[in-house]
Structure formats: structure tokens, C-alpha cells
Design a protein around this motif. Structure first.
Motif, PDB file in Angstrom:
ATOM      1  N   SER A  40     -15.877  49.206  63.093  1.00  0.00           N
ATOM      2  CA  SER A  40     -16.213  50.585  62.770  1.00  0.00           C
ATOM      3  C   SER A  40     -15.963  51.491  63.969  1.00  0.00           C
ATOM      4  O   SER A  40     -16.446  51.233  65.072  1.00  0.00           O
ATOM      5  CB  SER A  40     -17.687  50.657  62.357  1.00  0.00           C
ATOM      6  N   GLY A  41     -15.225  52.561  63.735  1.00  0.00           N
ATOM      7  CA  GLY A  41     -15.004  53.547  64.779  1.00  0.00           C
ATOM      8  C   GLY A  41     -16.297  54.212  65.190  1.00  0.00           C
ATOM      9  O   GLY A  41     -16.490  54.571  66.352  1.00  0.00           O
ATOM     10  N   GLU A  42     -17.209  54.365  64.239  1.00  0.00           N
ATOM     11  CA  GLU A  42     -18.504  54.975  64.538  1.00  0.00           C
ATOM     12  C   GLU A  42     -19.309  54.112  65.504  1.00  0.00           C
ATOM     13  O   GLU A  42     -19.933  54.613  66.438  1.00  0.00           O
ATOM     14  CB  GLU A  42     -19.293  55.193  63.244  1.00  0.00           C
ATOM     15  N   THR A  43     -19.276  52.813  65.304  1.00  0.00           N
ATOM     16  CA  THR A  43     -20.000  51.897  66.185  1.00  0.00           C
ATOM     17  C   THR A  43     -19.435  51.934  67.594  1.00  0.00           C
ATOM     18  O   THR A  43     -20.185  52.014  68.569  1.00  0.00           O
ATOM     19  CB  THR A  43     -19.932  50.456  65.643  1.00  0.00           C
ATOM     20  N   ILE A  44     -18.119  51.903  67.725  1.00  0.00           N
ATOM     21  CA  ILE A  44     -17.518  51.930  69.055  1.00  0.00           C
ATOM     22  C   ILE A  44     -17.774  53.270  69.727  1.00  0.00           C
ATOM     23  O   ILE A  44     -17.985  53.346  70.937  1.00  0.00           O
ATOM     24  CB  ILE A  44     -16.012  51.573  69.018  1.00  0.00           C
ATOM     25  N   CYS A  45     -17.812  54.336  68.953  1.00  0.00           N
ATOM     26  CA  CYS A  45     -18.135  55.659  69.495  1.00  0.00           C
ATOM     27  C   CYS A  45     -19.524  55.646  70.118  1.00  0.00           C
ATOM     28  O   CYS A  45     -19.722  56.107  71.247  1.00  0.00           O
ATOM     29  CB  CYS A  45     -18.048  56.717  68.393  1.00  0.00           C
ATOM     30  N   GLU A  46     -20.494  55.094  69.406  1.00  0.00           N
ATOM     31  CA  GLU A  46     -21.859  55.009  69.936  1.00  0.00           C
ATOM     32  C   GLU A  46     -21.919  54.102  71.155  1.00  0.00           C
ATOM     33  O   GLU A  46     -22.683  54.358  72.077  1.00  0.00           O
ATOM     34  CB  GLU A  46     -22.816  54.519  68.855  1.00  0.00           C
ATOM     35  N   MET A  47     -21.112  53.046  71.168  1.00  0.00           N
ATOM     36  CA  MET A  47     -21.098  52.139  72.318  1.00  0.00           C
ATOM     37  C   MET A  47     -20.524  52.834  73.558  1.00  0.00           C
ATOM     38  O   MET A  47     -20.961  52.579  74.672  1.00  0.00           O
ATOM     39  CB  MET A  47     -20.284  50.889  71.994  1.00  0.00           C
ATOM     40  N   LEU A  48     -19.556  53.713  73.363  1.00  0.00           N
ATOM     41  CA  LEU A  48     -18.903  54.374  74.487  1.00  0.00           C
ATOM     42  C   LEU A  48     -19.655  55.610  74.982  1.00  0.00           C
ATOM     43  O   LEU A  48     -19.789  55.806  76.179  1.00  0.00           O
ATOM     44  CB  LEU A  48     -17.466  54.773  74.110  1.00  0.00           C
ATOM     45  N   VAL A  49     -20.123  56.437  74.065  1.00  0.00           N
ATOM     46  CA  VAL A  49     -20.731  57.706  74.494  1.00  0.00           C
ATOM     47  C   VAL A  49     -22.237  57.735  74.335  1.00  0.00           C
ATOM     48  O   VAL A  49     -22.882  58.688  74.771  1.00  0.00           O
ATOM     49  CB  VAL A  49     -20.096  58.919  73.772  1.00  0.00           C
ATOM     50  N   GLY A  50     -22.801  56.710  73.720  1.00  0.00           N
ATOM     51  CA  GLY A  50     -24.244  56.678  73.540  1.00  0.00           C
ATOM     52  C   GLY A  50     -24.699  57.636  72.454  1.00  0.00           C
ATOM     53  O   GLY A  50     -23.902  58.163  71.694  1.00  0.00           O
ATOM     54  N   LYS A  51     -25.979  57.862  72.423  1.00  0.00           N
ATOM     55  CA  LYS A  51     -26.548  58.735  71.392  1.00  0.00           C
ATOM     56  C   LYS A  51     -26.789  60.146  71.930  1.00  0.00           C
ATOM     57  O   LYS A  51     -27.277  61.001  71.237  1.00  0.00           O
ATOM     58  CB  LYS A  51     -27.827  58.141  70.849  1.00  0.00           C
ATOM     59  N   GLY A  52     -26.459  60.365  73.207  1.00  0.00           N
ATOM     60  CA  GLY A  52     -26.650  61.676  73.810  1.00  0.00           C
ATOM     61  C   GLY A  52     -25.639  62.683  73.289  1.00  0.00           C
ATOM     62  O   GLY A  52     -24.881  62.435  72.355  1.00  0.00           O
ATOM     63  N   HIS A  53     -25.605  63.836  73.946  1.00  0.00           N
ATOM     64  CA  HIS A  53     -24.699  64.895  73.514  1.00  0.00           C
ATOM     65  C   HIS A  53     -23.245  64.486  73.718  1.00  0.00           C
ATOM     66  O   HIS A  53     -22.852  64.016  74.774  1.00  0.00           O
ATOM     67  CB  HIS A  53     -24.972  66.184  74.291  1.00  0.00           C
ATOM     68  N   CYS A  54     -22.498  64.666  72.676  1.00  0.00           N
ATOM     69  CA  CYS A  54     -21.056  64.438  72.716  1.00  0.00           C
ATOM     70  C   CYS A  54     -20.442  65.490  71.800  1.00  0.00           C
ATOM     71  O   CYS A  54     -20.951  65.714  70.692  1.00  0.00           O
ATOM     72  CB  CYS A  54     -20.726  63.032  72.209  1.00  0.00           C
ATOM     73  N   PRO A  55     -19.390  66.171  72.236  1.00  0.00           N
ATOM     74  CA  PRO A  55     -18.762  67.164  71.364  1.00  0.00           C
ATOM     75  C   PRO A  55     -18.401  66.559  70.011  1.00  0.00           C
ATOM     76  O   PRO A  55     -17.920  65.424  69.934  1.00  0.00           O
ATOM     77  CB  PRO A  55     -17.509  67.585  72.132  1.00  0.00           C
ATOM     78  N   LYS A  56     -18.643  67.319  68.970  1.00  0.00           N
ATOM     79  CA  LYS A  56     -18.403  66.841  67.610  1.00  0.00           C
ATOM     80  C   LYS A  56     -16.948  66.416  67.421  1.00  0.00           C
ATOM     81  O   LYS A  56     -16.675  65.426  66.748  1.00  0.00           O
ATOM     82  CB  LYS A  56     -18.764  67.933  66.607  1.00  0.00           C
ATOM     83  N   SER A  57     -16.031  67.138  68.037  1.00  0.00           N
ATOM     84  CA  SER A  57     -14.609  66.811  67.881  1.00  0.00           C
ATOM     85  C   SER A  57     -14.290  65.418  68.419  1.00  0.00           C
ATOM     86  O   SER A  57     -13.485  64.692  67.836  1.00  0.00           O
ATOM     87  CB  SER A  57     -13.743  67.860  68.575  1.00  0.00           C
ATOM     88  N   ILE A  58     -14.932  65.033  69.523  1.00  0.00           N
ATOM     89  CA  ILE A  58     -14.703  63.703  70.089  1.00  0.00           C
ATOM     90  C   ILE A  58     -15.290  62.636  69.171  1.00  0.00           C
ATOM     91  O   ILE A  58     -14.665  61.606  68.923  1.00  0.00           O
ATOM     92  CB  ILE A  58     -15.325  63.589  71.501  1.00  0.00           C
ATOM     93  N   LYS A  59     -16.488  62.882  68.655  1.00  0.00           N
ATOM     94  CA  LYS A  59     -17.101  61.910  67.731  1.00  0.00           C
ATOM     95  C   LYS A  59     -16.245  61.726  66.487  1.00  0.00           C
ATOM     96  O   LYS A  59     -16.024  60.603  66.036  1.00  0.00           O
ATOM     97  CB  LYS A  59     -18.508  62.365  67.346  1.00  0.00           C
ATOM     98  N   VAL A  60     -15.762  62.828  65.922  1.00  0.00           N
ATOM     99  CA  VAL A  60     -14.928  62.744  64.719  1.00  0.00           C
ATOM    100  C   VAL A  60     -13.643  61.980  65.034  1.00  0.00           C
ATOM    101  O   VAL A  60     -13.220  61.124  64.260  1.00  0.00           O
ATOM    102  CB  VAL A  60     -14.614  64.155  64.168  1.00  0.00           C
ATOM    103  N   LEU A  61     -13.042  62.280  66.178  1.00  0.00           N
ATOM    104  CA  LEU A  61     -11.823  61.588  66.578  1.00  0.00           C
ATOM    105  C   LEU A  61     -12.046  60.086  66.691  1.00  0.00           C
ATOM    106  O   LEU A  61     -11.295  59.285  66.133  1.00  0.00           O
ATOM    107  CB  LEU A  61     -11.320  62.152  67.917  1.00  0.00           C
TER     108      LEU A  61
END
Length: 116
Positions: A40-61
Motif C-alpha cells: 500500500s502506498g498509504e502505508t509506505i507514506c506513513e512509514m516515511l513521513v509519519g503522522k505529523g504534518h505533510c503537505p496534502k500533495s505529497i501524501k496524495v502522490l
């Protein structure tokens, strides 16, 4: 340029030290995800940037990248580097003023790898 990869080469833009650091971080997270049996791209996103603030565009990407797809490690590395650069940009207050006494203070406060 006669090919898209010759127009934009993230590795060349980052420099060897930053690319190696970002690659190590992303490769470890992808390996962890594979060991967990996830894709899951969502899981790897959370692993890389954590649950803190991350620009929405980066999370969507990141969420739109399927970790098992061909070329996904490269895409995750570019997205993660962009996230790190945006964190630093926001830290210097978008006006060029550092928060902290030195650039190293600013980098440490952002929790950025020095190489990037």
C-alpha cells in the motif's frame, strides 16, 4: 532531450550524498513493508513521513504509488526528497530567515539528514 529521463534526473539534482541517504531510508521502509506483506502506498507514506504534518500533495502522490510496481522505489525517493525539501523551506519561514542560530540548528530541528 530525446528521452524524458534525460530532462529530469532526480539523482543528479540531489547529488550523490543526498541520493544515497534518501535511497537508504526509502529502501529500508520498502523492505519493512514487504516483510509485513503489505503493498500500500498509504502505508509506505506513513512509514516515511509519519503522522505529523505533510503537505496534502505529497501524501496524495505517495498514496498513488503502488510499492510493487516497476519504478516505484525511484518515485518514492523523489517524493520523499520533495517532502524533506518542503520541510526545510517551511522551516526557513519562506522568507529566507533561519529559525535557529545556524543552518545546522535549522536542519537538526527539522530532523533532516544533513546530506539532503
Amino acid at each position: 532531450a530525446d528521452a524524458p529521463q534525460k530532462v529530469y534526473n532526480a539523482q543528479a539534482l540531489m547529488g550523490e550524498a543526498a541520493w544515497n541517504k534518501v535511497s537508504g531510508i526509502v529502501n529500508r521502509r520498502l523492505r519493512d513493508l514487504k516483510e509485513q506483506g503489505g503493498d500500500s502506498g498509504e502505508t509506505i507514506c506513513e512509514m516515511l513521513v509519519g503522522k505529523g504534518h505533510c503537505p496534502k500533495s505529497i501524501k496524495v502522490l505517495m498514496r498513488d504509488i503502488k510499492p510493487s510496481a516497476t519504478g516505484s522505489p525511484y518515485r518514492f525517493k523523489v517524493a520523499f526528497f520533495l517532502y524533506l525539501i518542503m520541510r526545510f523551506y517551511n522551516k526557513i519561514d519562506r522568507r529566507g530567515f533561519l529559525r535557529g542560530k545556524t543552518v545546522d540548528d535549522c536542519i537538526n530541528e527539522c530532523h533532516l539528514p544533513h546530506e539532503t
